[in-house]
Every structure is written in C-alpha cells, then in structure tokens.
Design an enzyme around this catalytic site. Structure first.
Site, PDB file in Angstrom:
ATOM      1  N   GLU B  92       0.837  -1.195   0.000  1.00 32.36           N
ATOM      2  CA  GLU B  92       0.000   0.000   0.000  1.00 32.36           C
ATOM      3  C   GLU B  92       0.872   1.244   0.000  1.00 32.36           C
ATOM      4  O   GLU B  92       0.407   2.341   0.263  1.00 32.36           O
ATOM      5  CB  GLU B  92      -1.018  -0.008   1.145  1.00 32.36           C
ATOM      6  N   CYS B 124      -3.304  -4.606   4.064  1.00 36.74           N
ATOM      7  CA  CYS B 124      -2.190  -5.440   4.550  1.00 36.74           C
ATOM      8  C   CYS B 124      -2.142  -6.836   3.964  1.00 36.74           C
ATOM      9  O   CYS B 124      -1.273  -7.612   4.319  1.00 36.74           O
ATOM     10  CB  CYS B 124      -2.236  -5.540   6.073  1.00 36.74           C
ATOM     11  N   THR B 165       3.390   2.047  15.195  1.00 36.13           N
ATOM     12  CA  THR B 165       3.612   0.709  14.639  1.00 36.13           C
ATOM     13  C   THR B 165       3.887   0.668  13.140  1.00 36.13           C
ATOM     14  O   THR B 165       4.384  -0.342  12.648  1.00 36.13           O
ATOM     15  CB  THR B 165       2.376  -0.178  14.900  1.00 36.13           C
ATOM     16  N   ARG B 212     -11.796   1.382  17.506  1.00 36.48           N
ATOM     17  CA  ARG B 212     -12.047   0.051  18.058  1.00 36.48           C
ATOM     18  C   ARG B 212     -12.638  -0.917  17.042  1.00 36.48           C
ATOM     19  O   ARG B 212     -12.545  -2.125  17.194  1.00 36.48           O
ATOM     20  CB  ARG B 212     -12.978   0.160  19.277  1.00 36.48           C
ATOM     21  N   THR B 214     -11.502  -1.653  14.344  1.00 38.59           N
ATOM     22  CA  THR B 214     -10.433  -2.415  13.677  1.00 38.59           C
ATOM     23  C   THR B 214     -10.202  -3.760  14.357  1.00 38.59           C
ATOM     24  O   THR B 214      -9.545  -4.628  13.791  1.00 38.59           O
ATOM     25  CB  THR B 214      -9.095  -1.640  13.674  1.00 38.59           C
ATOM     26  N   HIS B 247      -1.193 -12.183  10.883  1.00 39.02           N
ATOM     27  CA  HIS B 247      -0.918 -10.772  10.626  1.00 39.02           C
ATOM     28  C   HIS B 247      -0.724 -10.066  11.964  1.00 39.02           C
ATOM     29  O   HIS B 247      -1.393 -10.367  12.949  1.00 39.02           O
ATOM     30  CB  HIS B 247      -2.057 -10.122   9.832  1.00 39.02           C
ATOM     31  N   LYS B 252      -0.149  -7.418  20.704  1.00 37.74           N
ATOM     32  CA  LYS B 252      -1.269  -8.036  21.411  1.00 37.74           C
ATOM     33  C   LYS B 252      -2.221  -8.819  20.493  1.00 37.74           C
ATOM     34  O   LYS B 252      -2.642  -9.929  20.835  1.00 37.74           O
ATOM     35  CB  LYS B 252      -2.061  -6.907  22.098  1.00 37.74           C
ATOM     36  N   ASN B 279       4.648  -2.988  12.324  1.00 42.16           N
ATOM     37  CA  ASN B 279       3.698  -3.593  11.398  1.00 42.16           C
ATOM     38  C   ASN B 279       4.152  -3.284   9.979  1.00 42.16           C
ATOM     39  O   ASN B 279       4.130  -2.129   9.558  1.00 42.16           O
ATOM     40  CB  ASN B 279       2.296  -3.016  11.649  1.00 42.16           C
ATOM     41  N   SER B 309      -7.216  -4.869   5.764  1.00 42.23           N
ATOM     42  CA  SER B 309      -8.411  -4.092   6.066  1.00 42.23           C
ATOM     43  C   SER B 309      -9.270  -3.940   4.828  1.00 42.23           C
ATOM     44  O   SER B 309      -8.774  -3.901   3.708  1.00 42.23           O
ATOM     45  CB  SER B 309      -8.012  -2.718   6.600  1.00 42.23           C
TER      46      SER B 309
END
Lengths: 134, 359
Positions: B92, B124, B165, B212, B214, B247, B252, B279, B309
């Site tokens: 991307e 991603c 990230t 959130r 995501t 991924h 976390k 990331n 996404s």
C-alpha cells in the site's frame, strides 16, 4: 528531463550489467562495446557479482543539484571483484565508519528524482558494508 | 451466519501441487523506539504497542526493498530469473500512483521481458493475495515459477496511534512445482467481506481507521474465520501445526488471536516480528513466515493467516521439506536484517520519512 538517457542506462544502473570481452575475457564496466584492454569488439553482456572493496572515498557536505537533501553522504571508488573500478555512493553506513579496503556489496537504491516531486524516480547501484550472515 | 457450501469445496488449491522454491526477506536498518514517539506526542511510556519499528533510509522505498528481497529469494531458489512468468508486488506504499513497481523490480532482477508484472493492492494482505495468484499460475501449468512479494513502507499520521507501529519491510517468495519446493503449500483459503475498518482516499497522505472497529469485526473475525475454515477443510487442529504466523499490527492482536484458535505462544514466537520491526503491512505475515522458515525443520507444518483491512484474510497450510536445509543459508536470514539496528530519534525519523513540508 532526460528520460531517454535514464532508460538506456537502466540495466547497468539497476543491476551492474556490463560486458565481458570474448577475446581476452576482461570484464567491462560500464559497458562500451569495445574492450579497453585488447581493443576488440566486446558486446557480450555480463552481470557483475556486486562484491568489491573501497579503493578510496570522500564525504560530500556541499552536494550537487538533486542531491542536496542527502548530505552528508559518502562517495567511493569501488574496486569490483571482477576488476573494474566504479564510482558510487555508499549507503547504510555513516561517514566515520568507512575505511579503505572495506568489503562492500551492491544494492539498488533511489539515486534522486528527475526534477521535482512530479518527476521520475531514478534508481541505481550504491554499495554498503557487506551484510554479516549469522 | 455460516455459508451453506461444504467447507472442502471452498479451499483454493491448484490441480498441480505447488510450493515455495525460494524466499527472501528485507528490513531496513533504522529503528525508532515506540517510547521515542511517545516522548514527542503523549508522554505516556506504559502499554506501548511494540518496542520499536523499522524505518526506511532516505534512499529506500518499496521498489528498492522488493529488489533486495527478490534477489534473496532467487539465491535460495537457485533458478534463472528469466524462468519467472510473474513478478507481482503487493503493497500500500507503491512509490508511484501510476507506473508499476513490478516492472522495475522485474527489470532489476533480470526477469524481463517474458513475464507477467503487476502491482497488487489490498491494505495489509496485498502480499498474500499475490501469493495465492502465484499458486494459481504455477498450479495451472501456465508457468513453472512465479514471484509474489509483500512489501511496505507504511504510513501513519504524526501523533496517531498508527504512528507507533507503521513499519517497513517485507518478503519475496518464488512459487514453483511441489517437487522442487522447500515448503509445499498444501492448501489455501480466503475469507473476505466489505468491512470499513481502515482506508485511505486517493488524495490523502495518511490513512483513516475506525478505532475500536479495527479489532473484533475486522482483524479477529476475518483471521479466526479464515483459520478455522482452512483447518476444518483440511481436517487439522492447532496441534497439527508446529508453527503459526498471523498478521501482526501490534504485539497483542496476534497473541490474542493465536490463543482464540488454540495456538500456544511458543508456536507463534519465531514469526512474531512486530515488537522489533513494527507492522510491515503487506509484508507482515510474509516476513513472519521467512523468520519461521529460517529455523524450521523438515516435516514441520506451518499455518499462515494474513489480514487486510477492507477486509479479508488468506490462510495457508504449509509443509516444510528436506530441501529447506540446503537452501536457507544461501541468503541472509531475517534475524540478520533485524540485528543490523541503528536507533534514530524522532527528528531524524521525520526527515527520513519526508514528513517536513519543504515548500
């Protein structure tokens, strides 16, 4: 704008494609179709290994046009493993780490953009200290 | 809601068995610690999403990084680049809006002119998308070898949660016949829905995200569905896999999704690179797999699940062969790239990433 020139030079710039003389086996870079050693025709393509060592170097603080935003950077004469000497920018190294005789390897990086941010991005060979393999 | 079809028919599996003939990773050498970003923007040093992220140098972009990963993959494969019938780059952060990354990469590695070349885009998962397509090209007999690359120099708005990230790196894979492979891809499965968790409009410099949103409906939903349906169709459970790669947008999420699917922390540890490189978006799952292949043994089975996404996941069931042992030392390991680490401060990061308005 020098699009035709950049396009013509792409193989040598991206991947160190030179020539080998079919008569005396000398490896030639940049390619010039006539052997600088024996003077005969040499048109056979040869891709260099990209390995070499620093023969000499200098660090640029006052850059020519197009390179201003990269200072300070180091330019070196690199003696390629196969013989020829090339001039190239060093990368992934700080100026104080560079030494004569330092083993280096070729990587393809951004050289500059042709004109402003609307222009072509020019890519080509640079050299960096050889990556240590565990 | 469950789909009516039997799960087995939904597998993406070519008629001829294919696998990974060569692989190569790349990570740039600069690192910015998350606490350095926090110093500038929030002052909070607790609960940061990662330790540090990789930052590309001034002369690096998706083209140069893809070229290096591709050269590493060619070294491991030991094939002539002119035998590649596809060079596909998923990202991307393609350097041009119009002008392919893939033709430049193909030219630089000596794969032109007898090849397909295309740039893939799916947040991603653009890299694993190219990988599935490469399986199809080789598995149908259209070409003996195809290269799929996932590489990114990810963008995050200064001060935004993503800035901590958004890293740089990725990997290249050469897909070929199973009998020449260092790891056979036994099956793949793709799961996609229209889910608005993260996007960037064409004129925008930085992406937007649904905060959130995501998490549960996007990342967790798609990865667990893709993994479960692949495992169901192949008759496997978490215990059948030696390793797993998910991924990794932060530390976390992959840990939690692994636990939800019954995988141990030990199974995901070698491929969990996000704490030290960030990331890498289209590169994330693929570079995680390179780090696993760097240490895996013949007979090890690996589950890989990407997430992009928008949203979707590609899942792969991979079996390591004997050929890995003699090929993996032909190019630098992923940990070699991670080890050459130069820490930079926020000011240098801003300069390297071109975040200063110069005119």
């Amino acid at each position: 704008m020098e699009i035709p020139r950049h396009w013509r030079l792409r193989k040598q710039r991206y991947s160190l494609v030179g020539e080998v003389c079919p008569h005396c086996q000398v490896r030639i870079f940049p390619p010039r179709d006539v052997c600088p050693s024996c003077g005969k025709e040499a048109r056979e393509l040869y891709t260099f290994s990209g390995r070499g060592e620093v023969y000499s170097y200098t660090t640029i603080y006052e850059a020519p046009s197009g390179f201003e935003q990269q200072v300070p950077y180091t330019v070196a004469l690199i003696r390629l493993e196969e013989g020829p000497m090339v001039t190239a920018q060093l990368t992934d190294v700080s100026p104080e780490e560079v030494q004569i005789g330092m083993p280096v390897e070729m990587v393809t990086r951004k050289l500059r953009t042709d004109g402003d941010e609307r222009g072509l991005i020019l890519y080509g060979y640079k050299f960096r200290p050889r990556l240590q393999q565990a | 809601m469950t789909l009516p079809e039997p799960a087995a028919s939904t597998l993406l599996k070519p008629i001829q068995s294919v696998g990974i003939v060569g692989y190569g990773a790349y990570v740039p050498r600069y690192r910015i610690p998350a606490k350095e970003i926090a110093r500038v923007w929030s002052g909070k040093t607790a609960a940061l999403p990662i330790k540090e992220k990789a930052v590309p140098g001034l002369d690096e972009d998706v083209v140069t990084m893809s070229i290096e990963a591709a050269r590493n993959a060619l070294r491991r494969a030991g094939i002539d680049p002119s035998e590649l019938r596809a060079v596909w780059v998923g990202s991307e952060s393609h350097p041009y809006a119009v002008k392919p990354t893939s033709t430049l990469v193909a030219e630089a590695i000596g794969a032109v002119p007898n090849t397909q070349a295309a740039d893939w885009e799916f947040a991603c998962k653009a890299g694993t998308e190219a990988l599935v397509a490469a399986m199809g090209l080789v598995g149908s007999g259209m070409g003996r070898y195809a290269m799929a690359i996932g590489m990114d120099t990810a963008q995050g708005r200064p001060g935004d949660a993503l800035e901590y990230t958004a890293g740089a790196g990725g990997a290249a894979y050469i897909i070929g016949p199973a009998e020449e492979s260092l790891a056979i891809i036994q099956a793949s499965y793709s799961y996609v829905t229209d889910t608005p968790d993260f996007w960037r409009r064409p004129e925008a410099r930085y992406p937007e995200h649904g905060m959130r949103f995501t998490g549960e409906p996007a990342y967790f939903k798609h990865i667990t569905e893709a993994a479960r349906r692949l495992m169901e169709a192949t008759g496997t459970t978490a215990k059948d896999y030696r390793w797993a790669v998910f991924h990794q947008p932060n530390t976390k999420f992959p840990q939690r999704v692994a636990a939800q699917l019954g995988f141990s922390m030990e199974q995901i540890e070698p491929g969990l690179l996000v704490p030290v490189i960030g990331n890498t978006y289209a590169g994330a799952a693929l570079i995680g797999l390179t780090a696993v292949l760097d240490i895996a043994r013949p007979g090890d089975r690996i589950l890989v699940v990407s997430f992009g996404s928008g949203a979707g996941s590609d899942a792969f069931d991979i079996l390591v062969t004997e050929a890995l042992l003699e090929r993996r030392d032909r190019a630098p390991k992923t940990r070699d790239y991670i080890a050459r680490r130069i820490e930079i401060d926020y000011a240098t990061y801003v300069r390297y990433r071109g975040k200063l308005q110069m005119k």
